[in-house]
Design a protein around this motif. Structure first.
Motif, PDB file in Angstrom:
ATOM      1  N   ASP A  17     -24.711  62.973  47.840  1.00 11.29           N
ATOM      2  CA  ASP A  17     -24.688  62.451  49.209  1.00 11.29           C
ATOM      3  C   ASP A  17     -23.283  61.930  49.474  1.00 11.29           C
ATOM      4  OD1 ASP A  17     -25.158  61.279  51.680  1.00 11.29           O
ATOM      5  OD2 ASP A  17     -26.018  59.461  50.817  1.00 11.29           O
ATOM      6  N   PHE A  18     -22.596  62.569  50.389  1.00 15.31           N
ATOM      7  CA  PHE A  18     -21.235  62.148  50.713  1.00 15.31           C
ATOM      8  C   PHE A  18     -21.304  61.033  51.754  1.00 15.31           C
ATOM      9  CE2 PHE A  18     -20.774  66.434  49.047  1.00 15.31           C
ATOM     10  CZ  PHE A  18     -19.791  66.236  48.098  1.00 15.31           C
ATOM     11  N   SER A  19     -20.988  59.834  51.315  1.00 16.44           N
ATOM     12  CA  SER A  19     -21.096  58.648  52.164  1.00 16.44           C
ATOM     13  C   SER A  19     -20.012  57.651  51.789  1.00 16.44           C
ATOM     14  CB  SER A  19     -22.473  57.999  52.002  1.00 16.44           C
ATOM     15  OG  SER A  19     -22.534  56.753  52.646  1.00 16.44           O
ATOM     16  N   TYR A  20     -19.422  57.028  52.787  1.00 10.91           N
ATOM     17  CA  TYR A  20     -18.409  56.005  52.521  1.00 10.91           C
ATOM     18  C   TYR A  20     -18.997  54.599  52.514  1.00 10.91           C
ATOM     19  CZ  TYR A  20     -18.460  56.537  57.633  1.00 10.91           C
ATOM     20  OH  TYR A  20     -18.835  56.682  58.947  1.00 10.91           O
ATOM     21  N   GLU A  21     -20.283  54.462  52.856  1.00 13.63           N
ATOM     22  CA  GLU A  21     -20.907  53.142  52.852  1.00 13.63           C
ATOM     23  C   GLU A  21     -21.128  52.671  51.412  1.00 13.63           C
ATOM     24  OE1 GLU A  21     -21.188  51.391  55.405  1.00 13.63           O
ATOM     25  OE2 GLU A  21     -21.030  52.843  57.038  1.00 13.63           O
ATOM     26  N   VAL A  22     -20.877  51.391  51.172  1.00 13.87           N
ATOM     27  CA  VAL A  22     -21.009  50.848  49.823  1.00 13.87           C
ATOM     28  C   VAL A  22     -21.807  49.553  49.871  1.00 13.87           C
ATOM     29  CG1 VAL A  22     -18.752  49.700  50.019  1.00 13.87           C
ATOM     30  CG2 VAL A  22     -19.749  50.105  47.765  1.00 13.87           C
ATOM     31  N   ASP A  23     -22.725  49.404  48.938  1.00 10.99           N
ATOM     32  CA  ASP A  23     -23.594  48.232  48.852  1.00 10.99           C
ATOM     33  C   ASP A  23     -23.238  47.476  47.577  1.00 10.99           C
ATOM     34  OD1 ASP A  23     -25.589  46.346  48.613  1.00 10.99           O
ATOM     35  OD2 ASP A  23     -27.233  47.729  49.056  1.00 10.99           O
ATOM     36  N   GLU A  24     -22.618  46.311  47.738  1.00  8.32           N
ATOM     37  CA  GLU A  24     -22.178  45.557  46.574  1.00  8.32           C
ATOM     38  C   GLU A  24     -23.333  45.123  45.686  1.00  8.32           C
ATOM     39  OE1 GLU A  24     -21.812  44.848  49.812  1.00  8.32           O
ATOM     40  OE2 GLU A  24     -21.451  42.699  50.124  1.00  8.32           O
ATOM     41  N   SER A  25     -24.528  44.963  46.257  1.00  5.93           N
ATOM     42  CA  SER A  25     -25.679  44.547  45.442  1.00  5.93           C
ATOM     43  C   SER A  25     -26.069  45.625  44.440  1.00  5.93           C
ATOM     44  CB  SER A  25     -26.873  44.189  46.339  1.00  5.93           C
ATOM     45  OG  SER A  25     -27.382  45.330  47.008  1.00  5.93           O
ATOM     46  N   VAL A  26     -25.891  46.894  44.803  1.00  4.79           N
ATOM     47  CA  VAL A  26     -26.192  47.983  43.875  1.00  4.79           C
ATOM     48  C   VAL A  26     -25.214  47.960  42.706  1.00  4.79           C
ATOM     49  CG1 VAL A  26     -26.290  50.486  43.591  1.00  4.79           C
ATOM     50  CG2 VAL A  26     -27.237  49.430  45.645  1.00  4.79           C
ATOM     51  N   LEU A  27     -23.941  47.739  42.986  1.00  4.88           N
ATOM     52  CA  LEU A  27     -22.953  47.649  41.914  1.00  4.88           C
ATOM     53  C   LEU A  27     -23.287  46.492  40.977  1.00  4.88           C
ATOM     54  CD1 LEU A  27     -19.633  48.292  43.896  1.00  4.88           C
ATOM     55  CD2 LEU A  27     -20.867  49.899  42.431  1.00  4.88           C
ATOM     56  N   GLN A  28     -23.713  45.357  41.536  1.00  3.26           N
ATOM     57  CA  GLN A  28     -24.073  44.215  40.693  1.00  3.26           C
ATOM     58  C   GLN A  28     -25.309  44.524  39.853  1.00  3.26           C
ATOM     59  OE1 GLN A  28     -22.364  40.971  40.386  1.00  3.26           O
ATOM     60  NE2 GLN A  28     -23.634  41.289  38.571  1.00  3.26           N
ATOM     61  N   ASP A  29     -26.304  45.178  40.468  1.00  6.11           N
ATOM     62  CA  ASP A  29     -27.513  45.547  39.714  1.00  6.11           C
ATOM     63  C   ASP A  29     -27.161  46.493  38.563  1.00  6.11           C
ATOM     64  OD1 ASP A  29     -29.071  44.015  41.369  1.00  6.11           O
ATOM     65  OD2 ASP A  29     -29.792  45.698  42.580  1.00  6.11           O
ATOM     66  N   PHE A  30     -26.278  47.432  38.821  1.00  2.69           N
ATOM     67  CA  PHE A  30     -25.857  48.370  37.784  1.00  2.69           C
ATOM     68  C   PHE A  30     -25.133  47.618  36.662  1.00  2.69           C
ATOM     69  CE2 PHE A  30     -22.641  51.152  35.906  1.00  2.69           C
ATOM     70  CZ  PHE A  30     -23.416  52.223  35.513  1.00  2.69           C
ATOM     71  N   ALA A  31     -24.257  46.687  37.032  1.00  2.34           N
ATOM     72  CA  ALA A  31     -23.545  45.905  36.025  1.00  2.34           C
ATOM     73  C   ALA A  31     -24.526  45.062  35.214  1.00  2.34           C
ATOM     74  CB  ALA A  31     -22.508  45.007  36.701  1.00  2.34           C
ATOM     75  N   ASN A  32     -25.547  44.516  35.870  1.00  2.00           N
ATOM     76  CA  ASN A  32     -26.562  43.745  35.157  1.00  2.00           C
ATOM     77  C   ASN A  32     -27.304  44.620  34.152  1.00  2.00           C
ATOM     78  OD1 ASN A  32     -25.891  41.502  36.674  1.00  2.00           O
ATOM     79  ND2 ASN A  32     -27.590  41.733  38.112  1.00  2.00           N
ATOM     80  N   SER A  33     -27.578  45.867  34.529  1.00  2.00           N
ATOM     81  CA  SER A  33     -28.242  46.788  33.604  1.00  2.00           C
ATOM     82  C   SER A  33     -27.369  47.054  32.383  1.00  2.00           C
ATOM     83  CB  SER A  33     -28.571  48.106  34.312  1.00  2.00           C
ATOM     84  OG  SER A  33     -29.681  47.967  35.162  1.00  2.00           O
ATOM     85  N   SER A  34     -26.082  47.186  32.601  1.00  2.00           N
ATOM     86  CA  SER A  34     -25.167  47.395  31.478  1.00  2.00           C
ATOM     87  C   SER A  34     -25.235  46.219  30.511  1.00  2.00           C
ATOM     88  CB  SER A  34     -23.736  47.557  31.997  1.00  2.00           C
ATOM     89  OG  SER A  34     -23.610  48.733  32.779  1.00  2.00           O
ATOM     90  N   TYR A  35     -25.339  45.026  31.073  1.00  2.00           N
ATOM     91  CA  TYR A  35     -25.458  43.820  30.230  1.00  2.00           C
ATOM     92  C   TYR A  35     -26.810  43.793  29.513  1.00  2.00           C
ATOM     93  CZ  TYR A  35     -26.336  38.918  29.102  1.00  2.00           C
ATOM     94  OH  TYR A  35     -26.674  37.759  28.456  1.00  2.00           O
ATOM     95  N   ASN A  36     -27.883  44.100  30.230  1.00  2.00           N
ATOM     96  CA  ASN A  36     -29.221  44.054  29.636  1.00  2.00           C
ATOM     97  C   ASN A  36     -29.376  45.076  28.516  1.00  2.00           C
ATOM     98  OD1 ASN A  36     -30.003  42.017  31.411  1.00  2.00           O
ATOM     99  ND2 ASN A  36     -30.791  43.459  32.933  1.00  2.00           N
ATOM    100  N   LEU A  37     -28.634  46.169  28.608  1.00  2.00           N
ATOM    101  CA  LEU A  37     -28.678  47.194  27.573  1.00  2.00           C
ATOM    102  C   LEU A  37     -27.694  46.914  26.437  1.00  2.00           C
ATOM    103  CD1 LEU A  37     -28.951  50.290  29.931  1.00  2.00           C
ATOM    104  CD2 LEU A  37     -30.649  49.645  28.208  1.00  2.00           C
ATOM    105  N   LYS A  38     -27.006  45.754  26.538  1.00  2.00           N
ATOM    106  CA  LYS A  38     -26.071  45.301  25.504  1.00  2.00           C
ATOM    107  C   LYS A  38     -24.799  46.140  25.429  1.00  2.00           C
ATOM    108  CE  LYS A  38     -29.808  43.315  22.681  1.00  2.00           C
ATOM    109  NZ  LYS A  38     -29.622  41.984  23.268  1.00  2.00           N
ATOM    110  N   PHE A  39     -24.456  46.796  26.540  1.00  2.00           N
ATOM    111  CA  PHE A  39     -23.147  47.441  26.607  1.00  2.00           C
ATOM    112  C   PHE A  39     -22.064  46.398  26.875  1.00  2.00           C
ATOM    113  CE2 PHE A  39     -25.800  51.175  27.941  1.00  2.00           C
ATOM    114  CZ  PHE A  39     -25.493  51.975  26.852  1.00  2.00           C
ATOM    115  N   LEU A  40     -22.443  45.290  27.481  1.00  2.00           N
ATOM    116  CA  LEU A  40     -21.520  44.206  27.789  1.00  2.00           C
ATOM    117  C   LEU A  40     -21.984  42.939  27.085  1.00  2.00           C
ATOM    118  CD1 LEU A  40     -21.176  44.744  31.652  1.00  2.00           C
ATOM    119  CD2 LEU A  40     -19.624  45.566  29.866  1.00  2.00           C
TER     120      LEU A  40
END
Length: 330
Positions: free
Chosen positions: A289-312
């Motif tokens: 999907d080519f879109s320029y709209e960005v949702d900062e909450s999605v980026l934060q949720d993704f970063a939280n998943s990285s932490y929960n999976l012990k990548f961070l």
């Protein structure tokens, strides 16, 4: 990544009068605009081919291009002042931001394009069959790895051996996945486009989980437009020009998909000397999907998943990473 090389190449943006890394003098009306020549960054290719940056920038502005080996090198160049922006993957942008980089995401580039594939003779027909199997991703903790492991943990209660789970994990370049399937070296793969479509076209694997069902599959930006806070503060009108051109290119893609596909196909061939068949381009396009709209909450949720999976080791705070005022002003 290579393949052919085309996931390695970045065109980057610079607005300073002197490169701090290279020391080369630059004219005030000379900038550099950047992107990786892959499908998710098609807006960069369209904007270049249609001279949309020149159209949005003041008359006489010269647009240059400079190449980088990967997203990390690109972000390092932003931090050091060698360049000041461009299109890059969200992972490097987030990682460098939480490490203290003074950068902002000012737009998205595209969303989607991650597919979970299974080798044809792997006896895998559902994600539950991945227990004891070997999967491959580009890197440990990369965007596609986090998407896959988040889905497997949350929906199927399975994790990799890295966290005492049941799935074996190896890494490798997506361009090699089709040949690794053919050789029986891996059972499954979390694959960025266009490589999922390459595997389908070559017949070595099948879709196990398509983009909409992968974690963050239709919401996480696959590419973002990044600039430095220094440039934003010093020349906000320049950042606005770049974002306006990026939006124009994205709108063109959605309104003229066949022409945009041709531009992307030709540009990839021109820049990398590697061609992609039309059926591969078509297949990849359907999942993006080519879109320029960005949702900062999605980026934060993704970063939280990285932490929960012990990548961070620490839970990241992305507050301030995204600045959407240029999208709103355009």
């Amino acid at each position: 990544m290579t393949a052919v090389g085309f996931l390695l190449i970045v065109l980057s943006a610079c607005g300073s009068s002197e490169s701090e890394a290279g020391g080369e003098e630059k004219e005030a009306d000379e900038i550099t605009v950047g992107y990786f020549p892959n499908i998710n960054h098609a807006a960069g290719m369209v904007a270049e081919e249609k001279e949309m940056y020149q159209e949005q920038l003041p008359d006489g502005t010269k647009v240059n291009y400079q190449y980088f080996p990967d997203g990390s090198a690109f972000m390092t160049a932003v931090e050091t002042g060698e360049i000041e922006g461009g299109i890059v993957g969200p992972g490097p942008a987030m990682n460098h931001y939480v490490s203290g980089a003074a950068i902002n995401v000012v737009a998205a580039g595209s969303k989607g394009g991650t597919v979970i594939m299974a080798r044809n003779d792997s006896n895998i027909s559902t994600p539950e069959d991945l227990k004891g199997k070997t999967f491959i991703s580009p890197r440990v903790g990369c965007t596609h790895d986090v998407q896959f492991e988040t889905m497997m943990k949350e929906e199927f209660g399975m994790t990799s051996e890295r966290v005492q789970g049941d799935m074996k994990h190896v890494t490798g370049k997506p361009a090699t996945y089709a040949s690794m399937f053919e050789a029986g070296k891996v059972d499954a793969a979390t694959v960025p486009e266009p490589w999922a479509s390459v595997i389908e076209a070559e017949g070595s694997g099948k879709v196990l989980v398509d983009t909409p069902e992968v974690a963050f599959g239709e919401t996480l930006p696959a590419a973002v437009f990044v600039t430095s806070e220094k440039l934003k503060e010093k020349s906000p009108e320049l950042v606005q020009n770049l974002v306006d051109a990026h939006k124009q290119a994205t709108d063109f893609i959605n309104e003229n998909p066949e022409e945009a596909k041709t531009i992307a196909q030709d540009k990839i061939k021109e820049i990398t000397d590697q061609g992609l068949e039309k059926e591969v381009i078509d297949g990849a396009w359907e999942r993006i999907d080519f879109s320029y709209e960005v949702d900062e909450s999605v980026l934060q949720d993704f970063a939280n998943s990285s932490y929960n999976l012990k990548f961070l080791e620490e839970r990241p705070d992305l507050t301030g990473l995204v600045d959407k005022k240029f999208l709103k002003n355009g």
